[in-house]
Motif scaffolding. Structure first.
Motif, PDB file in Angstrom:
ATOM      1  N   VAL A  64      43.415  38.832  40.633  1.00 54.91           N
ATOM      2  CA  VAL A  64      44.333  37.960  39.908  1.00 54.91           C
ATOM      3  C   VAL A  64      43.576  36.709  39.470  1.00 54.91           C
ATOM      4  CG1 VAL A  64      46.455  36.598  40.054  1.00 54.91           C
ATOM      5  CG2 VAL A  64      46.286  38.781  41.267  1.00 54.91           C
ATOM      6  N   PRO A  65      43.578  36.359  38.177  1.00 57.41           N
ATOM      7  CA  PRO A  65      42.903  35.135  37.743  1.00 57.41           C
ATOM      8  C   PRO A  65      43.661  33.897  38.206  1.00 57.41           C
ATOM      9  CG  PRO A  65      44.045  36.153  35.897  1.00 57.41           C
ATOM     10  CD  PRO A  65      44.171  37.108  37.046  1.00 57.41           C
ATOM     11  N   ASP A  66      42.949  32.971  38.831  1.00 55.79           N
ATOM     12  CA  ASP A  66      43.525  31.716  39.284  1.00 55.79           C
ATOM     13  C   ASP A  66      42.497  30.629  39.028  1.00 55.79           C
ATOM     14  OD1 ASP A  66      45.014  29.700  40.548  1.00 55.79           O
ATOM     15  OD2 ASP A  66      45.639  31.004  42.193  1.00 55.79           O
ATOM     16  N   GLN A  67      42.866  29.392  39.206  1.00 53.35           N
ATOM     17  CA  GLN A  67      41.943  28.303  38.902  1.00 53.35           C
ATOM     18  C   GLN A  67      40.701  28.321  39.791  1.00 53.35           C
ATOM     19  OE1 GLN A  67      44.230  24.748  39.442  1.00 53.35           O
ATOM     20  NE2 GLN A  67      44.169  24.819  41.674  1.00 53.35           N
ATOM     21  N   SER A  68      40.800  28.945  40.953  1.00 57.23           N
ATOM     22  CA  SER A  68      39.653  29.026  41.857  1.00 57.23           C
ATOM     23  C   SER A  68      38.763  30.224  41.552  1.00 57.23           C
ATOM     24  CB  SER A  68      40.147  29.129  43.302  1.00 57.23           C
ATOM     25  OG  SER A  68      40.968  30.272  43.466  1.00 57.23           O
ATOM     26  N   GLY A  69      39.103  31.016  40.544  1.00 54.59           N
ATOM     27  CA  GLY A  69      38.361  32.232  40.231  1.00 54.59           C
ATOM     28  C   GLY A  69      39.285  33.427  40.317  1.00 54.59           C
ATOM     29  N   MET A  70      38.777  34.517  40.840  1.00 53.90           N
ATOM     30  CA  MET A  70      39.596  35.719  41.011  1.00 53.90           C
ATOM     31  C   MET A  70      40.082  35.800  42.455  1.00 53.90           C
ATOM     32  SD  MET A  70      39.585  36.846  37.961  1.00 53.90           S
ATOM     33  CE  MET A  70      40.255  38.502  38.004  1.00 53.90           C
ATOM     34  N   VAL A  71      41.381  36.020  42.593  1.00 56.70           N
ATOM     35  CA  VAL A  71      42.022  36.044  43.906  1.00 56.70           C
ATOM     36  C   VAL A  71      42.701  37.396  44.089  1.00 56.70           C
ATOM     37  CG1 VAL A  71      43.784  34.971  45.368  1.00 56.70           C
ATOM     38  CG2 VAL A  71      42.413  33.553  43.822  1.00 56.70           C
ATOM     39  N   SER A  72      42.677  37.921  45.286  1.00 55.38           N
ATOM     40  CA  SER A  72      43.467  39.108  45.590  1.00 55.38           C
ATOM     41  C   SER A  72      44.333  38.843  46.811  1.00 55.38           C
ATOM     42  CB  SER A  72      42.573  40.332  45.845  1.00 55.38           C
ATOM     43  OG  SER A  72      41.901  40.228  47.086  1.00 55.38           O
ATOM     44  N   LEU A  73      45.539  39.385  46.778  1.00 52.99           N
ATOM     45  CA  LEU A  73      46.449  39.344  47.919  1.00 52.99           C
ATOM     46  C   LEU A  73      46.606  40.766  48.430  1.00 52.99           C
ATOM     47  CD1 LEU A  73      49.366  37.163  46.438  1.00 52.99           C
ATOM     48  CD2 LEU A  73      47.127  36.406  47.268  1.00 52.99           C
ATOM     49  N   ALA A  74      46.609  40.933  49.729  1.00 51.58           N
ATOM     50  CA  ALA A  74      46.722  42.280  50.278  1.00 51.58           C
ATOM     51  C   ALA A  74      47.514  42.270  51.575  1.00 51.58           C
ATOM     52  CB  ALA A  74      45.334  42.875  50.529  1.00 51.58           C
ATOM     53  N   LEU A  75      48.202  43.363  51.817  1.00 51.90           N
ATOM     54  CA  LEU A  75      48.823  43.631  53.104  1.00 51.90           C
ATOM     55  C   LEU A  75      47.989  44.695  53.794  1.00 51.90           C
ATOM     56  CD1 LEU A  75      52.593  43.774  52.055  1.00 51.90           C
ATOM     57  CD2 LEU A  75      51.380  41.876  53.139  1.00 51.90           C
ATOM     58  N   ASP A  76      47.397  44.347  54.930  1.00 50.88           N
ATOM     59  CA  ASP A  76      46.587  45.270  55.720  1.00 50.88           C
ATOM     60  C   ASP A  76      47.461  45.766  56.869  1.00 50.88           C
ATOM     61  OD1 ASP A  76      44.896  46.465  57.600  1.00 50.88           O
ATOM     62  OD2 ASP A  76      43.219  45.155  57.115  1.00 50.88           O
ATOM     63  N   PHE A  77      47.984  46.986  56.726  1.00 53.84           N
ATOM     64  CA  PHE A  77      48.901  47.511  57.718  1.00 53.84           C
ATOM     65  C   PHE A  77      48.185  47.972  58.989  1.00 53.84           C
ATOM     66  CE2 PHE A  77      51.379  48.712  53.712  1.00 53.84           C
ATOM     67  CZ  PHE A  77      52.119  47.538  53.745  1.00 53.84           C
ATOM     68  N   HIS A  78      46.903  48.235  58.908  1.00 51.18           N
ATOM     69  CA  HIS A  78      46.156  48.677  60.085  1.00 51.18           C
ATOM     70  C   HIS A  78      45.876  47.516  61.038  1.00 51.18           C
ATOM     71  CE1 HIS A  78      45.246  52.911  58.995  1.00 51.18           C
ATOM     72  NE2 HIS A  78      45.471  52.454  57.776  1.00 51.18           N
ATOM     73  N   ASP A  79      45.453  46.390  60.486  1.00 46.04           N
ATOM     74  CA  ASP A  79      45.200  45.214  61.320  1.00 46.04           C
ATOM     75  C   ASP A  79      46.409  44.292  61.412  1.00 46.04           C
ATOM     76  OD1 ASP A  79      42.648  46.025  61.915  1.00 46.04           O
ATOM     77  OD2 ASP A  79      41.677  44.750  60.421  1.00 46.04           O
ATOM     78  N   GLY A  80      47.470  44.608  60.661  1.00 43.48           N
ATOM     79  CA  GLY A  80      48.668  43.785  60.706  1.00 43.48           C
ATOM     80  C   GLY A  80      48.465  42.396  60.162  1.00 43.48           C
ATOM     81  N   LEU A  81      47.847  42.308  58.975  1.00 48.84           N
ATOM     82  CA  LEU A  81      47.508  41.016  58.396  1.00 48.84           C
ATOM     83  C   LEU A  81      47.904  40.948  56.922  1.00 48.84           C
ATOM     84  CD1 LEU A  81      43.840  40.541  59.718  1.00 48.84           C
ATOM     85  CD2 LEU A  81      45.888  39.347  60.551  1.00 48.84           C
TER      86      LEU A  81
END
Length: 316
Positions: A64-81
Motif C-alpha cells: 500500500v503506498p503511504d507517505q513512509s513508502g510502501m506499507v503492508s498490513l497482515a493478519l498472521d493466524f499462525h503466530d496470532g499477530l
C-alpha cells in the motif's frame, strides 16, 4: 479438460456456528485493514484496489503506498499477530485475541503510525446492516484462534482451485481476492459487454460503488464462511442474470439454485466430503460459468482456453 489431483491434505471441517462470533470480529478487522488500503490506493476497476489476499500465514493488504513508502498490513493466524511492515524495514506487531473492534482499530492505527504511515479511514463498516462505527464498537468479542486457523486452511485450498479455474479464460478475469465488505473470497470473469446499471441498494455502500463494480457483464463465483446462511457456502451468479440461467445443468449434484439470492449454491461440506474436493469444486466453478455463458450468449470461442499447466506455455 484436466482437473487437479486429489489434495494431499484433507480439507478442514469449518462449521460456522462454533466460531460465528469470532468470524464477525474477523470480518470487522478485515474491513479496517481494507479501508486503510482503500484510503491510500488509486481506484482500480471494480474496487480491486481495496481487496485482501490469502497468504500462507493469513491475510494481507499487499503493498500500500503511504507517505513512509510502501506499507503492508497482515493478519498472521499462525503466530496470532497483526503485522505492519514497510519497504524500509520497519515492523510493528500486536497480538490478536479477544478484544473490542475499537481496540483492534486503535492497535492498527498505532502500529501504522509507528512505522511512519498515516491512518485516516472511513470509520463505519460497509455492506453490514446497523453498522456501528469502529470507535464505538467497544463490546468485547471472542477470538478462537484454532477455528481461525481452520478457516485459513480452507481458504488456502479454495484459493488453489480458484486460481486454477482462473487460468481457463483469455479475456478479463479478476484476481482471486477477498472482499472485506461481504467477507467472501471471489473470482470473476467478464464477457466484455456493458451491463445495465445495477440497482444498488447494498446496505451501507454507495450505489456508485456498486454500479462501477457491475459496469460490465460478469460470471462470478466465490466462498462465504457462513454469515447469514448458517454454513460455509460456495456461490456462483451472473450479472445481469440471463433469463434461463437457473435452468442450465450444473454440477455436482449437491448444487442448488437459490431463487431469493439469484445464485447457485454449493455447501462447503459437500465439497469437503467428496472423494476429490478440488475436482468437485472445479466442476462447480466450470459448470456454473458455462451456465452463465450459454444463457447469456457469451462469445465462448474467443473468451475461453484450456486451463494452465505448470511450465507449459498456452497453445496458440
Amino acid at each position: 479438460m484436466s482437473h487437479p489431483n486429489t489434495s494431499p491434505e484433507p480439507w478442514p471441517d469449518i462449521p460456522y456456528a462454533p466460531w460465528a462470533e469470532t468470524a464477525v470480529a474477523l470480518h470487522l478487522w478485515t474491513q479496517i485493514m481494507g479501508k486503510y488500503r482503500l484510503a491510500h490506493t488509486p481506484w482500480l476497476n471494480h474496487s480491486w484496489h481495496a481487496t485482501l489476499y490469502v497468504t500462507p500465514r493469513g491475510l494481507t493488504t499487499g503493498l500500500v503506498p503511504d507517505q513512509s513508502g510502501m506499507v503492508s498490513l497482515a493478519l498472521d493466524f499462525h503466530d496470532g499477530l497483526c503485522v505492519v511492515e514497510t519497504d524500509a524495514g520497519a515492523r510493528e506487531t500486536f497480538p490478536l485475541g479477544a478484544m473490542g473492534v475499537s481496540q483492534f482499530q486503535a492497535g492498527l492505527r498505532d502500529a501504522v503510525r509507528a512505522v511512519g504511515g498515516t491512518f485516516s479511514i472511513h470509520g463505519r463498516p460497509n455492506e453490514m446492516k446497523d453498522a456501528v462505527p469502529f470507535t464505538e464498537d467497544t463490546m468485547p468479542r471472542p477470538y478462537d484462534g484454532a477455528a481461525v486457523l481452520q478457516f485459513h486452511q480452507a481458504l488456502v485450498r479454495i484459493e488453489r482451485v480458484f486460481s486454477q479455474f482462473r487460468t481457463g479464460f483469455l479475456a478479463k478475469v479478476s484476481p482471486v481476492h477477498l472482499f472485506w465488505g461481504s467477507f467472501d473470497l471471489a473470482v470473476t470473469r467478464f464477457s466484455g459487454a456493458d451491463a445495465p446499471p445495477h440497482p444498488g441498494g447494498v446496505p451501507n455502500l454507495p450505489d456508485t460503488v456498486t454500479q462501477e463494480a457491475y459496469s460490465h457483464e460478469v460470471s462470478s463465483a466465490g466462498f462465504w464462511p457462513g454469515a447469514g446462511i448458517g454454513e460455509p457456502m460456495f456461490y456462483s451468479y451472473a450479472y445481469p442474470t440471463p433469463e434461463t440461467f437457473s435452468q442450465q445443468p450444473v454440477a455436482p449434484d449437491a448444487t442448488r439454485w437459490d431463487a431469493e439470492l439469484g445464485e447457485f449454491l454449493l455447501p462447503y461440506g459437500a465439497v469437503r466430503a467428496s472423494p476429490n474436493p478440488d475436482k468437485t469444486l472445479l466442476d462447480f466453478l466450470t459448470s456454473t460459468y458455462v451456465a452463465a455463458a450459454k444463457s447469456g450468449d457469451w462469445d465462448r470461442k474467443t473468451l475461453e482456453c484450456d486451463m494452465g499447466v505448470p511450465g507449459v506455455p498456452r497453445a496458440v
